[in-house]
Motif scaffolding. Structure first.
Motif, PDB file in Angstrom:
ATOM      1  N   LEU A  65      53.853 -21.762 -74.912  1.00 22.93           N
ATOM      2  CA  LEU A  65      52.105 -22.461 -74.818  1.00 22.93           C
ATOM      3  C   LEU A  65      51.979 -22.412 -73.964  1.00 22.93           C
ATOM      4  CD1 LEU A  65      49.656 -22.860 -76.097  1.00 22.93           C
ATOM      5  CD2 LEU A  65      50.609 -25.627 -76.024  1.00 22.93           C
ATOM      6  N   ASP A  66      52.579 -22.600 -72.459  1.00 24.33           N
ATOM      7  CA  ASP A  66      52.293 -21.991 -70.776  1.00 24.33           C
ATOM      8  C   ASP A  66      51.980 -20.878 -70.633  1.00 24.33           C
ATOM      9  OD1 ASP A  66      52.308 -25.341 -71.648  1.00 24.33           O
ATOM     10  OD2 ASP A  66      54.417 -25.791 -71.239  1.00 24.33           O
ATOM     11  N   TYR A 121      60.795 -27.926 -79.059  1.00 24.43           N
ATOM     12  CA  TYR A 121      60.056 -28.148 -78.843  1.00 24.43           C
ATOM     13  C   TYR A 121      59.507 -27.826 -77.251  1.00 24.43           C
ATOM     14  CZ  TYR A 121      54.862 -29.628 -78.249  1.00 24.43           C
ATOM     15  OH  TYR A 121      53.905 -30.126 -78.486  1.00 24.43           O
ATOM     16  N   TRP A 126      45.879 -28.038 -81.768  1.00 27.13           N
ATOM     17  CA  TRP A 126      46.844 -26.973 -81.587  1.00 27.13           C
ATOM     18  C   TRP A 126      46.241 -25.762 -81.005  1.00 27.13           C
ATOM     19  CZ3 TRP A 126      51.154 -28.034 -84.805  1.00 27.13           C
ATOM     20  CH2 TRP A 126      50.959 -29.357 -86.095  1.00 27.13           C
ATOM     21  N   HIS A 127      47.416 -25.115 -80.834  1.00 27.32           N
ATOM     22  CA  HIS A 127      46.508 -23.674 -80.756  1.00 27.32           C
ATOM     23  C   HIS A 127      47.291 -22.442 -81.467  1.00 27.32           C
ATOM     24  CE1 HIS A 127      45.866 -26.135 -76.557  1.00 27.32           C
ATOM     25  NE2 HIS A 127      46.436 -26.559 -76.836  1.00 27.32           N
ATOM     26  N   ARG A 169      51.177 -27.750 -81.745  1.00 29.24           N
ATOM     27  CA  ARG A 169      50.647 -29.060 -81.676  1.00 29.24           C
ATOM     28  C   ARG A 169      50.907 -29.434 -80.110  1.00 29.24           C
ATOM     29  NH1 ARG A 169      51.881 -34.418 -84.794  1.00 29.24           N
ATOM     30  NH2 ARG A 169      50.959 -35.914 -83.324  1.00 29.24           N
ATOM     31  N   GLU A 170      50.218 -29.378 -78.920  1.00 30.67           N
ATOM     32  CA  GLU A 170      50.595 -29.902 -78.054  1.00 30.67           C
ATOM     33  C   GLU A 170      50.294 -31.202 -78.164  1.00 30.67           C
ATOM     34  OE1 GLU A 170      47.541 -30.044 -73.900  1.00 30.67           O
ATOM     35  OE2 GLU A 170      47.640 -27.805 -75.697  1.00 30.67           O
ATOM     36  N   SER A 176      53.135 -35.085 -76.762  1.00 30.49           N
ATOM     37  CA  SER A 176      54.216 -35.130 -75.771  1.00 30.49           C
ATOM     38  C   SER A 176      55.262 -36.058 -76.235  1.00 30.49           C
ATOM     39  CB  SER A 176      54.238 -36.833 -75.188  1.00 30.49           C
ATOM     40  OG  SER A 176      52.875 -36.215 -73.991  1.00 30.49           O
ATOM     41  N   ASP A 180      43.859 -34.407 -83.019  1.00 35.40           N
ATOM     42  CA  ASP A 180      45.397 -33.293 -82.394  1.00 35.40           C
ATOM     43  C   ASP A 180      44.628 -32.489 -81.895  1.00 35.40           C
ATOM     44  OD1 ASP A 180      47.280 -35.337 -82.979  1.00 35.40           O
ATOM     45  OD2 ASP A 180      48.164 -34.506 -84.732  1.00 35.40           O
ATOM     46  N   ARG A 196      57.476 -24.687 -76.278  1.00 37.03           N
ATOM     47  CA  ARG A 196      56.091 -24.913 -75.619  1.00 37.03           C
ATOM     48  C   ARG A 196      55.387 -24.278 -74.426  1.00 37.03           C
ATOM     49  NH1 ARG A 196      52.448 -30.269 -74.343  1.00 37.03           N
ATOM     50  NH2 ARG A 196      51.550 -28.973 -73.201  1.00 37.03           N
ATOM     51  N   LYS A 231      48.686 -20.218 -72.118  1.00 40.84           N
ATOM     52  CA  LYS A 231      47.449 -20.543 -70.611  1.00 40.84           C
ATOM     53  C   LYS A 231      47.468 -19.713 -70.081  1.00 40.84           C
ATOM     54  CE  LYS A 231      47.256 -25.283 -73.143  1.00 40.84           C
ATOM     55  NZ  LYS A 231      48.286 -26.401 -72.601  1.00 40.84           N
TER      56      LYS A 231
END
Length: 173
Positions: A134-135, A127, A8-9, A26-27, A29, A6, A131, A138
């Motif tokens: 997270l995006d 979630y 993880w970030h 956690r990345e 789907s 997995d 995300r 990034k």
């Protein structure tokens, strides 16, 4: 359940009041068959101005996660998707298809101070919010490395190599 492969970030975010919040996300789907979200709150004592956990609190979290949460998720078919560290508590986010009460009964003996929250979230809306954080993280430009001290070193070398001008001594009798 978290597997070895997995991704993880770690993401730092700001709350509405400007306070810092750390996430471990956690990345993966979304698995829409897992329609319940379950959040476990593990409080820790706040001893520093930063309101972040100390080493003892991180050890307690690691023990709880490795020996209680991951085995319970595995046994009951839940997915651990994120961790939030904020203002005196760790929050572990999980999605599953089973009854949240079963997961709560497996985790509750760990500590009487645990808090439990659950809701139906068939579209994985919570979630999705994680995300988005997270995006955004990034998409941020990576900090440029600081330039090396080469320029100053070169100047020092040149100064050391340069021959100083010497005055001729005058001959006096």
């Amino acid at each position: 359940m978290a597997a070895d492969g997995d991704v993880w970030h770690l993401v730092e975010a700001r709350r509405d009041d400007g306070g810092a919040t750390m996430f471990r996300i956690r990345e993966l789907s979304p698995r829409l068959a897992l329609a319940h979200i379950f959040v476990v709150e593990l409080p820790y004592p706040v001893t520093a101005l930063s309101r972040l956990p100390d080493a003892h609190a991180y050890r307690k979290l690691a023990l709880f996660e490795d020996q209680w949460v991951v085995p319970a998720c595995h046994a009951l078919g839940w997915e651990l998707v994120a961790l939030k560290i904020e203002d005196g508590s760790f929050f572990l986010y999980m999605y599953g298809a089973g009854e949240p009460e079963q997961l709560m009964m497996k985790l509750a003996p760990y500590d009487a101070a645990l808090g439990f929250y659950d809701d139906v979230d068939p579209q994985w809306g919570e979630y999705s919010t994680l995300r988005e954080l997270l995006d955004q993280a990034k998409a941020m430009p990576k900090p440029r490395p600081k330039p090396k001290q080469k320029a100053a070193t070169t100047r020092l070398r040149k100064a050391a190599i340069a021959k100083p001008k010497t005055k001729k001594k005058s001959k006096t009798r």
